[in-house]
Design a protein around this motif. Structure first.
Motif, PDB file in Angstrom:
ATOM      1  N   ALA A 185       0.820  -1.219   0.000  1.00 38.04           N
ATOM      2  CA  ALA A 185       0.000   0.000   0.000  1.00 38.04           C
ATOM      3  C   ALA A 185       0.847   1.259   0.000  1.00 38.04           C
ATOM      4  O   ALA A 185       0.407   2.305   0.476  1.00 38.04           O
ATOM      5  CB  ALA A 185      -0.935  -0.015   1.205  1.00 38.04           C
ATOM      6  N   ALA A 186       2.048   1.197  -0.544  1.00 36.80           N
ATOM      7  CA  ALA A 186       2.951   2.351  -0.509  1.00 36.80           C
ATOM      8  C   ALA A 186       2.420   3.523  -1.324  1.00 36.80           C
ATOM      9  O   ALA A 186       2.824   4.667  -1.091  1.00 36.80           O
ATOM     10  CB  ALA A 186       4.331   1.949  -1.012  1.00 36.80           C
ATOM     11  N   ASP A 187       1.521   3.254  -2.286  1.00 35.53           N
ATOM     12  CA  ASP A 187       0.964   4.363  -3.061  1.00 35.53           C
ATOM     13  C   ASP A 187       0.039   5.243  -2.227  1.00 35.53           C
ATOM     14  O   ASP A 187      -0.331   6.336  -2.660  1.00 35.53           O
ATOM     15  CB  ASP A 187       0.243   3.853  -4.313  1.00 35.53           C
ATOM     16  N   ALA A 191       6.654   3.568  -5.356  1.00 32.24           N
ATOM     17  CA  ALA A 191       5.976   4.330  -4.316  1.00 32.24           C
ATOM     18  C   ALA A 191       6.728   4.258  -3.003  1.00 32.24           C
ATOM     19  O   ALA A 191       6.795   5.241  -2.251  1.00 32.24           O
ATOM     20  CB  ALA A 191       4.549   3.812  -4.148  1.00 32.24           C
ATOM     21  N   GLY A 192       7.317   3.101  -2.702  1.00 33.56           N
ATOM     22  CA  GLY A 192       8.058   2.940  -1.464  1.00 33.56           C
ATOM     23  C   GLY A 192       9.249   3.871  -1.366  1.00 33.56           C
ATOM     24  O   GLY A 192       9.620   4.319  -0.270  1.00 33.56           O
ATOM     25  N   ILE A 193       9.862   4.180  -2.493  1.00 38.37           N
ATOM     26  CA  ILE A 193      10.987   5.113  -2.500  1.00 38.37           C
ATOM     27  C   ILE A 193      10.548   6.459  -1.940  1.00 38.37           C
ATOM     28  O   ILE A 193      11.271   7.120  -1.188  1.00 38.37           O
ATOM     29  CB  ILE A 193      11.561   5.247  -3.919  1.00 38.37           C
ATOM     30  N   HIS A 194       9.315   6.868  -2.280  1.00 38.59           N
ATOM     31  CA  HIS A 194       8.802   8.156  -1.819  1.00 38.59           C
ATOM     32  C   HIS A 194       8.444   8.152  -0.338  1.00 38.59           C
ATOM     33  O   HIS A 194       8.195   9.225   0.239  1.00 38.59           O
ATOM     34  CB  HIS A 194       7.576   8.548  -2.646  1.00 38.59           C
ATOM     35  N   LEU A 195       8.408   6.997   0.301  1.00 35.69           N
ATOM     36  CA  LEU A 195       8.123   6.944   1.733  1.00 35.69           C
ATOM     37  C   LEU A 195       9.312   7.383   2.575  1.00 35.69           C
ATOM     38  O   LEU A 195       9.171   7.590   3.776  1.00 35.69           O
ATOM     39  CB  LEU A 195       7.698   5.526   2.143  1.00 35.69           C
ATOM     40  N   GLY A 196      10.479   7.486   1.970  1.00 36.86           N
ATOM     41  CA  GLY A 196      11.617   8.027   2.686  1.00 36.86           C
ATOM     42  C   GLY A 196      12.699   7.019   2.986  1.00 36.86           C
ATOM     43  O   GLY A 196      12.561   5.818   2.735  1.00 36.86           O
ATOM     44  N   PRO A 197      13.813   7.516   3.563  1.00 43.03           N
ATOM     45  CA  PRO A 197      15.012   6.685   3.750  1.00 43.03           C
ATOM     46  C   PRO A 197      14.790   5.424   4.569  1.00 43.03           C
ATOM     47  O   PRO A 197      15.507   4.434   4.364  1.00 43.03           O
ATOM     48  CB  PRO A 197      15.978   7.644   4.455  1.00 43.03           C
ATOM     49  N   ASP A 198      13.850   5.442   5.506  1.00 47.87           N
ATOM     50  CA  ASP A 198      13.629   4.245   6.320  1.00 47.87           C
ATOM     51  C   ASP A 198      13.272   3.040   5.464  1.00 47.87           C
ATOM     52  O   ASP A 198      13.501   1.895   5.878  1.00 47.87           O
ATOM     53  CB  ASP A 198      12.508   4.489   7.333  1.00 47.87           C
ATOM     54  N   TYR A 199      12.702   3.274   4.305  1.00 44.87           N
ATOM     55  CA  TYR A 199      12.228   2.193   3.440  1.00 44.87           C
ATOM     56  C   TYR A 199      13.240   1.796   2.371  1.00 44.87           C
ATOM     57  O   TYR A 199      13.006   0.856   1.621  1.00 44.87           O
ATOM     58  CB  TYR A 199      10.913   2.601   2.770  1.00 44.87           C
ATOM     59  N   HIS A 200      14.345   2.511   2.265  1.00 47.97           N
ATOM     60  CA  HIS A 200      15.244   2.309   1.126  1.00 47.97           C
ATOM     61  C   HIS A 200      16.164   1.107   1.278  1.00 47.97           C
ATOM     62  O   HIS A 200      16.499   0.456   0.291  1.00 47.97           O
ATOM     63  CB  HIS A 200      16.080   3.576   0.903  1.00 47.97           C
ATOM     64  N   PHE A 201      16.669   0.850   2.468  1.00 52.67           N
ATOM     65  CA  PHE A 201      17.614  -0.242   2.704  1.00 52.67           C
ATOM     66  C   PHE A 201      18.773  -0.166   1.704  1.00 52.67           C
ATOM     67  O   PHE A 201      19.352   0.900   1.521  1.00 52.67           O
ATOM     68  CB  PHE A 201      16.881  -1.590   2.695  1.00 52.67           C
ATOM     69  N   ASP A 202      19.108  -1.267   1.041  1.00 52.76           N
ATOM     70  CA  ASP A 202      20.301  -1.288   0.179  1.00 52.76           C
ATOM     71  C   ASP A 202      19.987  -1.209  -1.313  1.00 52.76           C
ATOM     72  O   ASP A 202      20.814  -0.738  -2.095  1.00 52.76           O
ATOM     73  CB  ASP A 202      21.104  -2.572   0.443  1.00 52.76           C
ATOM     74  N   CYS A 236       2.954   6.867  -9.288  1.00 51.44           N
ATOM     75  CA  CYS A 236       3.188   5.839  -8.286  1.00 51.44           C
ATOM     76  C   CYS A 236       2.650   6.204  -6.911  1.00 51.44           C
ATOM     77  O   CYS A 236       2.568   5.333  -6.039  1.00 51.44           O
ATOM     78  CB  CYS A 236       4.674   5.489  -8.198  1.00 51.44           C
ATOM     79  N   VAL A 237       2.269   7.449  -6.694  1.00 52.53           N
ATOM     80  CA  VAL A 237       1.707   7.867  -5.414  1.00 52.53           C
ATOM     81  C   VAL A 237       0.347   8.515  -5.671  1.00 52.53           C
ATOM     82  O   VAL A 237       0.226   9.407  -6.518  1.00 52.53           O
ATOM     83  CB  VAL A 237       2.636   8.851  -4.679  1.00 52.53           C
ATOM     84  N   ASN A 238      -0.659   8.068  -4.946  1.00 55.81           N
ATOM     85  CA  ASN A 238      -2.009   8.569  -5.153  1.00 55.81           C
ATOM     86  C   ASN A 238      -2.118  10.055  -4.798  1.00 55.81           C
ATOM     87  O   ASN A 238      -1.548  10.514  -3.807  1.00 55.81           O
ATOM     88  CB  ASN A 238      -3.007   7.784  -4.292  1.00 55.81           C
ATOM     89  N   ASP A 239      -2.880  10.771  -5.623  1.00 54.75           N
ATOM     90  CA  ASP A 239      -3.237  12.170  -5.347  1.00 54.75           C
ATOM     91  C   ASP A 239      -2.031  13.096  -5.240  1.00 54.75           C
ATOM     92  O   ASP A 239      -2.071  14.119  -4.551  1.00 54.75           O
ATOM     93  CB  ASP A 239      -4.079  12.262  -4.059  1.00 54.75           C
TER      94      ASP A 239
END
Length: 386
Positions: A178-180, A212-223, A236-239
């Motif tokens: 549900a990252a979008d 979409a997960g990339i736009h959630l920020g560094p916590d989601y980026h990992f390697d 990739c991101v709603n609205d």
């Protein structure tokens, strides 16, 4: 010389084609690079499944490889084998994993299976016992309930003293559901679960974020991040306004222009009753070409929801679909264009720089992914580079 400055026989085919696609490889690369910058310290992979989202895997792969991509994701081993010649030292990950009977494809083409289940783990272990060490990826389901070992299974495997030393994945991954929707509570739950798993596999690179997960920020980026639809110009991101450059322009030839009187009907089912004398342009595209029947202006259930039908772009103006989209042909109402301006042989844009692919998709009640990956075989393709 850049390919778009050379005139070839292929150019002649493009200029006379019934349906045609222009794929802007410079936009493709720029979008991937943008997602790479947004990925921060993580590397960005290139996702090339479904024939590179309908754009053509060979040209997309070469362009992204030349731009520096070295990690590639495709759906199955057959796609991976076809991709290998274009990314000679790239690492190709196979999302569907390994199954009995296709092991040779992985070893012969240096493909990396993604282990999605206990059954696939057994297949992989059997294969390497016979053929020797080979890299793999461990996929963990953190809340999507699609592919992957459960979190409990993955943790048990990590701490199992009997785990073979030969099982040493090169990557641990999961997929966001549900990252979008950035505020969806499932995002945080999946992140917490994945952190627990990645910690149990200390020292092994981890991958969680899609476009979409990339736009959630560094916590989601990992390697390693896995931008897909954004690379191809899709939302990739709603609205949120889409900052990506359009990559694909789809056009169809107008094969006839006709006059119809007020009170007459148009297309199958006679669902379009003309309220005025109407100029109709018939374009050589239909649902067999991925121009979905749900984009019909009338006569399909989606129109009862209040969502408008599809539109084309012609001579600087948007023009609406008229009646039902058929297998090979679609009618457009061009009455409001200057008299005589529309002629047989003109091309109408279905989506591209003037109609974003996601806007075209919304008219059909779907998403840009489906529009791109539904493109049929009847489009003549032209690749351009800036």
């Amino acid at each position: 010389m850049p390919r778009d400055t050379m005139h070839t026989a292929e150019d002649d085919l493009f200029e006379s084609a019934s349906n045609r696609l222009t794929i802007d490889l410079s936009a493709l690369v720029a979008n991937w690079q943008t997602m790479g910058r947004l990925s921060g310290k993580a590397s960005a992979a290139a996702v090339l499944k479904a024939d590179a989202y309908g754009t053509g895997i060979e040209d997309a792969a070469i362009a992204l490889y030349e731009a520096g991509a070295r990690d590639f994701f495709v759906a199955n081993a057959e796609e991976g084998a076809g991709l290998r010649p274009f990314v000679p030292d790239g690492r190709i990950y196979i999302l569907a994993g390994m199954w009995p009977g296709n092991e040779a494809l992985f070893f012969d083409n240096d493909l990396v299976p993604i282990v999605n289940s206990e059954e696939q783990l057994a297949v992989y272990m059997s294969a390497i016992s016979e053929r020797g060490d080979h890299p793999c990826v461990l996929h963990v389901d953190t809340g999507m309930n699609r592919l992957g070992l459960s979190v409990d299974e993955a943790l048990a495997l990590a701490h199992d003293p009997a785990r073979p030393a030969s099982f040493s994945p090169v990557l641990v991954m999961s997929h966001l559901a549900a990252a979008d929707s950035p505020d969806h509570p499932l995002n945080a739950r999946q992140l917490a679960a994945f952190r627990a798993v990645s910690a149990a596999y200390e020292g092994i690179p981890a991958s969680l974020a899609n476009s979409a997960g990339i736009h959630l920020g560094p916590d989601y980026h990992f390697d390693l991040t896995r931008p897909g639809i954004a690379t191809y110009g899709g939302e990739c991101v709603n609205d949120v306004a889409n900052p990506m450059r359009p990559v694909v322009t789809a056009e169809a030839r107008i094969v006839q222009v006709r006059q119809a009187k007020a009170g007459e009907t148009a297309s199958y089912g006679a669902t379009a009753v003309l309220a005025r004398d109407t100029v109709i342009a018939i374009a050589s595209v239909g649902y067999a070409d991925g121009y979905l029947r749900a984009q019909s202006a009338t006569g399909v259930p989606l129109r009862q929801t209040g969502i408008g039908g599809g539109v084309g772009f012609l001579h600087g103006q948007r023009v609406p679909v008229l009646g039902r989209v058929t297998m090979d042909l679609t009618l457009f109402d061009v009455t409001d264009l200057p008299a005589g301006s529309v002629r047989a042989g003109d091309y109408i844009e279905l989506f591209g720089s003037n109609i974003r692919v996601d806007d075209a998709a919304r008219a059909a009640g779907t998403i840009g992914y489906e529009m791109l990956t539904s493109l049929g075989l009847r489009y003549e393709r032209r690749y351009i580079e800036g």
